[in-house]
Design an enzyme around this catalytic site. Structure first.
Site, short mmCIF file in Angstrom:
data_model
loop_
_atom_site.label_atom_id
_atom_site.label_comp_id
_atom_site.label_asym_id
_atom_site.label_seq_id
_atom_site.Cartn_x
_atom_site.Cartn_y
_atom_site.Cartn_z
N GLY A 150 39.06 40.65 31.28
CA GLY A 150 37.76 40.33 32.03
C GLY A 150 37.52 41.55 33.07
O GLY A 150 37.32 42.48 32.42
N GLU A 151 37.47 41.83 33.87
CA GLU A 151 37.58 42.84 35.16
C GLU A 151 38.44 42.92 36.26
O GLU A 151 38.82 41.76 36.73
CB GLU A 151 35.90 42.36 36.04
CG GLU A 151 34.81 43.46 36.14
CD GLU A 151 35.68 44.17 37.13
OE1 GLU A 151 35.44 45.71 36.88
OE2 GLU A 151 35.73 44.05 38.31
N SER A 152 38.94 43.84 35.78
CA SER A 152 40.20 43.70 36.46
C SER A 152 40.95 44.15 37.68
O SER A 152 41.03 44.09 38.72
CB SER A 152 40.89 45.21 35.76
OG SER A 152 40.03 46.78 36.03
N CYS A 211 43.91 44.66 27.53
CA CYS A 211 42.30 44.88 28.31
C CYS A 211 42.97 44.97 29.89
O CYS A 211 43.71 45.26 30.53
CB CYS A 211 40.84 43.81 28.18
SG CYS A 211 40.00 45.82 28.01
N ARG A 261 40.37 53.27 32.91
CA ARG A 261 39.86 52.48 32.82
C ARG A 261 38.95 52.09 32.02
O ARG A 261 38.26 54.39 32.35
CB ARG A 261 38.96 51.45 34.43
CG ARG A 261 40.69 50.51 34.62
CD ARG A 261 39.99 50.58 36.28
NE ARG A 261 38.85 49.06 35.64
CZ ARG A 261 37.87 49.15 36.91
NH1 ARG A 261 37.99 49.32 38.05
NH2 ARG A 261 36.97 47.84 36.14
N HIS A 306 41.26 43.25 22.16
CA HIS A 306 41.14 41.49 22.73
C HIS A 306 41.59 41.03 21.30
O HIS A 306 40.42 40.20 20.49
CB HIS A 306 39.79 41.26 22.45
CG HIS A 306 38.82 41.62 24.05
ND1 HIS A 306 39.61 40.51 25.38
CD2 HIS A 306 38.59 42.97 24.98
CE1 HIS A 306 39.50 40.47 26.67
NE2 HIS A 306 38.93 42.34 26.32
N GLU A 313 42.75 38.09 21.69
CA GLU A 313 42.25 36.59 21.36
C GLU A 313 40.90 35.88 20.51
O GLU A 313 40.27 34.78 20.52
CB GLU A 313 42.21 35.77 22.70
CG GLU A 313 41.64 36.26 23.61
CD GLU A 313 41.03 37.83 23.95
OE1 GLU A 313 41.94 38.60 23.76
OE2 GLU A 313 40.31 38.30 25.52
N1 GLN Z 1 36.95 47.03 32.09
C1 GLN Z 1 37.92 46.66 32.68
C2 GLN Z 1 37.99 46.50 33.65
O1 GLN Z 1 38.47 48.20 34.19
C3 GLN Z 1 38.10 45.61 31.23
C4 GLN Z 1 37.07 45.10 30.26
C5 GLN Z 1 38.00 44.16 29.35
O2 GLN Z 1 39.44 43.04 30.19
N2 GLN Z 1 37.27 43.49 28.16
O3 GLN Z 1 38.49 45.45 34.73
#
Ligand code: GLN
Length: 192
Positions: free
Chosen positions: A46-48, A78, A105, A170, A172
């Protein structure tokens, strides 16, 4: 055997679906107390930055650490890997610190948001695994306790330390459940 998927943000539905196709009882985890009901946890991509904020806000940090200290397995993909890493760009994170790796990242550059590649990996078998990378991190370095399970372009993309498994890609998002099976084997090992 019940597996929880952290459902604060990101690709949790896809993990739930994958677990269900494997016949595993899968539960969306939205509150720390719900971890009592599961034997393993997946932290999705997701978005860390957002995920970090929500982990702190919802009081997950200590509960997840206790879950791991009790020997229960956690799998981060991820962004899930990023929030579990000990270091980002060489600097210690103040978060979960569950695996002795240093990460960068969005390490594949901004122009290339995502890429797909076949990776080979002994623990999942002979057939290469089709890995989907989305704004993926890279593991810059790791401590001696970390097993390097799969490489892509000389980069470690799947790693394990005791009951922690992490992937920069990923698993999944493909129909191939072999990486999830590696995680489920870790749960089986624990139960024995
Ligand atoms: N780029 C995202 C981050 O730094 C991670 C991307 C992902 O989970 N697919 O949070």
């Amino acid at each position: 055997m019940k597996v929880g998927v952290l459902a604060l943000q990101g690709a949790f539905r896809e993990h739930i679906r994958m677990l269900k196709t494997l016949g595993v009882d899968a539960l969306e985890i939205r509150l720390p107390g719900e971890l009592d009901e599961v034997d393993g946890l997946i932290i999705p991509g997701g978005e860390s930055t957002t995920m970090r904020k929500l982990l702190v806000e919802y009081g997950f940090v200590d509960t997840v650490k206790e879950f791991v200290a009790a020997g229960k397995p956690v799998f981060g993909t991820c962004a899930g890997l990023i929030v579990m890493a000990d270091r980002i760009d060489g600097r210690k994170q103040d978060l979960l610190n569950l695996i002795d790796i240093d990460v960068e990242r969005n390490a594949y550059g901004r122009q290339v948001d995502s890429r797909e590649a076949d990776i080979s990996c002994k623990v999942i078998g002979e057939e290469p695994f089709h890995a989907v990378f989305i704004r993926a991190p890279q593991i810059l370095g790791s401590g001696p306790g970390v097993e390097k399970l799969a490489l892509y372009q000389d980069q470690v993309v799947l790693a394990r330390q005791r009951n922690i498994l992490v992937a920069t890609f990923h698993p999944e998002l493909t129909g191939d459940a072999r990486v999830h099976q590696v995680f489920l084997q870790m749960l089986g090992r624990k139960a024995r």
